[in-house]
Design an enzyme around this catalytic site. Structure first.
Site, PDB file in Angstrom:
ATOM      1  N   VAL A 175      52.723  44.774  39.411  1.00 18.37           N
ATOM      2  CA  VAL A 175      51.482  44.821  38.636  1.00 18.37           C
ATOM      3  C   VAL A 175      50.280  44.892  39.569  1.00 18.37           C
ATOM      4  O   VAL A 175      49.302  45.596  39.291  1.00 18.37           O
ATOM      5  CB  VAL A 175      51.389  43.611  37.689  1.00 18.37           C
ATOM      6  CG1 VAL A 175      50.121  43.696  36.841  1.00 18.37           C
ATOM      7  CG2 VAL A 175      52.613  43.535  36.790  1.00 18.37           C
ATOM      8  N   ASP A 176      50.329  44.182  40.681  1.00 14.13           N
ATOM      9  CA  ASP A 176      49.250  44.271  41.664  1.00 14.13           C
ATOM     10  C   ASP A 176      49.095  45.703  42.167  1.00 14.13           C
ATOM     11  O   ASP A 176      47.977  46.209  42.318  1.00 14.13           O
ATOM     12  CB  ASP A 176      49.536  43.347  42.849  1.00 14.13           C
ATOM     13  CG  ASP A 176      49.037  41.934  42.625  1.00 14.13           C
ATOM     14  OD1 ASP A 176      47.866  41.784  42.235  1.00 14.13           O
ATOM     15  OD2 ASP A 176      49.804  40.992  42.827  1.00 14.13           O
TER      16      ASP A 176
END
Length: 393
Positions: A175-176
Site C-alpha cells: 500500500v505504501d
C-alpha cells in the site's frame, strides 16, 4: 546495469527542485522516482536520520540498511533540527525555493513548524505541495498510517490468504508503494497544470484511498452485488484455472484466460477429455467447478517437473510460470534483457520500472549518508530548460 556516480541530473524532470521532508517508504519512493528522472531532490532528515536508516539487518556491502537504500538513491541528505531556529530557517528556505515539497507527517505537524501548504504558498505561489497521509486530513487524521493496519482496515487482508486460514498481508508494504506511485502521478499532474497557469497547488494522497482504488474488480463486485468477496487463496474469483499448482518437484502458476487456452492445456497435460466435459467447457462452468478441476489438473501435473510444464505450456501459448523467490525473479528479469539491477558504488538497487525512449531514468548517486550534503543548495538550472519560466528565479 552499472552507472558511474554523477551528481548532475538529466532527464525529463531536470531543473525541478524537490524539498523532500518525507520518510520511511511512500514519500521516499515517490521522491526517488522523481529523482530518477532528473529532479534535484534534497532530503531533509532529523538529526537521527530517517527511521529506515536504523532498520537493520539486512545491510548492504557498505553496512547501510537495505530498506533505506531501496528508496533513496539520487538524493542529497541534509540533517536539520526543526526544533532549533537555524534548522527551521533552513527548512523554510528550501521549501520557499522548491518547485515541489513532499511531506508525510501526521496532519498538523508541518503547520506547527510554519511549513504548511498555506505557509509555503505565501512565499512560493508556484509550489506543488504533496501531503501523504494514512487516512486523510479529516476524521482519520489522528490514525497511524502503518501499511499493515491499512491492509487490514482497507479490505486487502480479507481477500488474501487461504479460504480456511487467517487473513494475510502482502509480502511487501504494497500500500505504501501504491500510495507513492499515486503521489508521483499527482505531482506530475500539478506540475503540468502549473505550466498552464503559473501557479502551484496542493496534492493530497492517502494510504486508504490508494488501496481502495487498487482493489479494482474486487471493489467493483462489492459495489455491484452488495456482497464482499471472500479469500480464495491463489485462485481467481472470475477465471479458472488461474492458480498455483504443484508439479513433481516445485510449484508453478497456470493462468488460463480463455477457452482456447484451456483446450490447449488439457491436451498438453494428456487429459483432452476435460475440454469436452460440460463442467469445464466454458470459463463460467470452470469457475463453478474450480475445486474439481483443480484436483484433475494436479493429478496430471504430478507426472513431470515444473520446468517441463512451464516450457511446454509457454511454447503452446498457455500462460505459465515458476513460483520464483525474489532472487530467481531478479535473475528471470535479467534473462529477458530487462536490466533489473542498478549498481551505484557498493549499493545494488532495482531499476526504475518506467521506460522513456527519449529521457530515460538516470542513475547518478547511491543513497546518501546522513547529512552528507550539509548546507547544500539547489543545483544550477539549465538556462535552456523551459521550466525556468516557473515561479522560482
Amino acid at each position: 546495469m552499472t552507472e558511474s556516480t554523477r551528481a548532475t541530473p538529466r532527464g525529463a524532470l531536470a531543473g525541478v527542485r524537490v524539498a523532500d521532508f518525507s520518510r520511511v517508504l511512500a514519500g521516499p519512493y515517490a521522491t526517488m522516482t522523481l529523482a530518477d528522472f532528473g529532479a534535484d531532490v534534497i532530503k531533509v532528515e532529523p538529526p537521527a536520520g530517517d527511521d529506515t536508516r536504523h532498520w537493520k539487518p539486512p545491510v548492504d556491502a557498505a553496512g547501510e540498511a537495505t530498506y533505506f537504500g531501496s528508496v533513496n538513491r539520487n538524493k542529497r541528505s541534509v540533517a536539520l533540527d526543526l526544533a532549533t531556529e537555524a534548522g527551521l530557517a533552513e527548512a523554510r528556505r528550501l521549501a520557499a525555493s522548491a518547485d515541489v515539497v513532499v511531506e508525510n507527517f501526521r496532519p498538523g505537524v508541518m503547520d506547527r513548524f510554519g511549513l504548511s501548504y498555506d505557509d509555503v504558498r505565501a512565499a512560493n505561489p508556484g509550489v506543488v505541495y504533496c501531503s501523504i497521509t494514512g487516512f486523510g486530513t479529516g476524521d482519520g487524521a489522528t490514525l497511524a498510517g502503518y501499511d499493515l493496519l491499512v491492509q487490514a482496515v482497507g479490505g486487502l487482508m480479507s481477500i488474501t490468504g487461504e479460504p480456511e486460514g487467517e487473513p494475510s498481508k502482502a509480502g511487501v508494504a504494497l500500500v505504501d508503494v501504491l500510495c507513492g506511485q499515486n503521489a508521483v502521478a499527482g505531482i506530475l499532474l500539478a506540475l503540468r497544470d502549473r505550466d498552464r497557469t503559473g501557479l502551484g497547488q496542493r496534492v493530497e494522497v492517502n494510504l486508504l484511498q490508494s488501496l481502495l482504488s487498487a482493489l479494482t474488480n474486487q471493489a467493483a463486485s462489492t459495489l455491484a452485488t452488495g456482497r464482499a468477496p471472500r479469500r480464495l487463496g491463489n485462485r481467481h474469483p472470475s477465471i479458472a484455472p488461474y492458480a498455483v499448482f504443484p508439479a513433481a518437484d516445485r510449484d508453478l502458476v497456470i493462468a488460463v484466460g480463455n477457452d482456447r487456452q484451456f483446450v490447449a492445456l488439457a491436451g498438453l497435460l494428456g487429459v483432452p477429455a476435460l475440454a469436452d466435459d460440460p463442467r469445464y467447457v466454458t470459463n463460467e462452468a470452470r469457475v463453478a467447478h474450480r475445486d474439481l478441476l483443480h484436483a484433475e489438473l494436479e493429478g496430471a501435473l504430478a507426472a513431470a517437473s515444473a520446468d517441463h510444464w512451464v516450457r511446454t505450456l509457454t511454447d503452446a501459448g498457455v500462460p505459465a510460470g515458476l513460483v520464483n523467490d525474489v532472487a530467481e525473479a531478479i535473475a528471470f528479469a535479467a534473462s529477458l534483457g530487462l536490466e533489473p539491477v542498478v549498481e551505484l558504488g557498493a549499493t545494488r538497487t532495482v531499476a526504475n520500472p518506467i521506460g522513456l525512449s527519449e529521457a530515460a531514468a538516470d542513475y547518478r548517486t547511491p543513497p546518501p549518508r546522513l547529512d552528507e550534503h550539509a548546507g547544500a543548495d539547489w543545483l544550477p538550472r539549465d538556462p535552456r530548460d523551459v521550466r525556468e519560466k516557473g515561479p522560482i528565479a
